[in-house]
Design a protein around this motif. Sequence first.
Motif, PDB file in Angstrom:
ATOM      1  N   VAL A  13     -26.102 -36.643 -24.017  1.00 20.60           N
ATOM      2  CA  VAL A  13     -27.274 -36.243 -23.231  1.00 20.60           C
ATOM      3  C   VAL A  13     -26.948 -34.999 -22.405  1.00 20.60           C
ATOM      4  O   VAL A  13     -27.731 -34.038 -22.365  1.00 20.60           O
ATOM      5  N   ARG A  14     -25.790 -34.993 -21.762  1.00 20.09           N
ATOM      6  CA  ARG A  14     -25.376 -33.839 -20.939  1.00 20.09           C
ATOM      7  C   ARG A  14     -25.229 -32.579 -21.790  1.00 20.09           C
ATOM      8  O   ARG A  14     -25.661 -31.505 -21.388  1.00 20.09           O
ATOM      9  N   THR A  15     -24.599 -32.710 -22.945  1.00 24.16           N
ATOM     10  CA  THR A  15     -24.388 -31.546 -23.808  1.00 24.16           C
ATOM     11  C   THR A  15     -25.719 -30.994 -24.308  1.00 24.16           C
ATOM     12  O   THR A  15     -25.945 -29.776 -24.295  1.00 24.16           O
ATOM     13  N   ILE A  19     -27.236 -27.206 -23.562  1.00 23.27           N
ATOM     14  CA  ILE A  19     -27.700 -26.308 -24.617  1.00 23.27           C
ATOM     15  C   ILE A  19     -29.156 -25.903 -24.369  1.00 23.27           C
ATOM     16  O   ILE A  19     -29.510 -24.722 -24.465  1.00 23.27           O
ATOM     17  N   MET A  20     -29.991 -26.877 -24.028  1.00 23.11           N
ATOM     18  CA  MET A  20     -31.405 -26.583 -23.761  1.00 23.11           C
ATOM     19  C   MET A  20     -31.561 -25.652 -22.560  1.00 23.11           C
ATOM     20  O   MET A  20     -32.316 -24.681 -22.611  1.00 23.11           O
ATOM     21  N   ALA A  41     -24.486 -20.905 -27.259  1.00 25.07           N
ATOM     22  CA  ALA A  41     -23.224 -21.637 -27.100  1.00 25.07           C
ATOM     23  C   ALA A  41     -22.412 -21.084 -25.934  1.00 25.07           C
ATOM     24  O   ALA A  41     -21.880 -21.850 -25.120  1.00 25.07           O
ATOM     25  N   ASP A  42     -22.329 -19.770 -25.839  1.00 26.42           N
ATOM     26  CA  ASP A  42     -21.590 -19.158 -24.735  1.00 26.42           C
ATOM     27  C   ASP A  42     -22.190 -19.533 -23.391  1.00 26.42           C
ATOM     28  O   ASP A  42     -21.474 -19.908 -22.455  1.00 26.42           O
ATOM     29  N   ARG A  43     -23.503 -19.437 -23.280  1.00 23.13           N
ATOM     30  CA  ARG A  43     -24.174 -19.737 -22.017  1.00 23.13           C
ATOM     31  C   ARG A  43     -24.014 -21.223 -21.663  1.00 23.13           C
ATOM     32  O   ARG A  43     -23.902 -21.583 -20.499  1.00 23.13           O
ATOM     33  N   ALA A  44     -24.019 -22.079 -22.680  1.00 22.94           N
ATOM     34  CA  ALA A  44     -23.888 -23.526 -22.451  1.00 22.94           C
ATOM     35  C   ALA A  44     -22.432 -23.958 -22.282  1.00 22.94           C
ATOM     36  O   ALA A  44     -22.176 -25.119 -21.982  1.00 22.94           O
ATOM     37  N   ALA A  53     -23.839 -29.635 -33.999  1.00 26.62           N
ATOM     38  CA  ALA A  53     -23.781 -31.097 -33.994  1.00 26.62           C
ATOM     39  C   ALA A  53     -25.057 -31.683 -33.368  1.00 26.62           C
ATOM     40  O   ALA A  53     -25.409 -32.837 -33.625  1.00 26.62           O
ATOM     41  N   HIS A  54     -25.742 -30.875 -32.562  1.00 28.58           N
ATOM     42  CA  HIS A  54     -26.950 -31.340 -31.872  1.00 28.58           C
ATOM     43  C   HIS A  54     -28.246 -30.787 -32.460  1.00 28.58           C
ATOM     44  O   HIS A  54     -29.279 -31.455 -32.409  1.00 28.58           O
ATOM     45  N   PHE A  55     -28.198 -29.565 -32.988  1.00 29.96           N
ATOM     46  CA  PHE A  55     -29.406 -28.899 -33.485  1.00 29.96           C
ATOM     47  C   PHE A  55     -29.091 -28.146 -34.768  1.00 29.96           C
ATOM     48  O   PHE A  55     -28.039 -27.520 -34.872  1.00 29.96           O
TER      49      PHE A  55
END
Length: 195
Positions: A13-15, A19-20, A41-44, A53-55
Amino acid sequence: MLSNGEKIDPRVVRTRKLIMDAFLSLQMEKSFDDITIQDIADRATVNRSTFYAHFQDKYALLDSIIHDSFERALRHRLDAPIESTHAHLRQLFLAVTDYLTAVQTQCQRSYRMFASLVEARIKAQMREHVQTWLTAESTMRAVPKRRRELAATLISWSIYGAALEWQHQAGSQSAESFAEEALPLIAAMITGLGS
């Protein structure tokens, strides 16, 4: 929780939220086309494989963001018990107008690029909600399932269309007063459904 009773790992959930949030902050700086998976990815502060793995891609990410944020708008408007068909339709209409106004304000830079994705997502969620609502109504239980499904599509698309018409009128009246004009026309579909 998942449908089978398993709990979702809080790290997942945190990851996803990281990302969002990263995507949302980037879209304030760049157009949708200019945002790369590496940027997100860099910003997250995750790697590209974690993103994947998520989207599946940034379109799936955007769809998930739209889904989650519109779901919150629906819950906000439908949180209290609703007494009548007209009141229910009014709250659905106001949820759509609230959401469209917020999205266009927050995403001025790239809204036009993904307006069709917003429309498709809202219509799908509205259809699902209206179908569940109609199925739960005691007066609708005798109505064949296929007819309720068709009605759910027509009602959800009508509400979305009414919200767009309200937006095109650019502030000539409040969403609430527009709802009072438009919703009796949509409610007539529900009344006719049982006949």
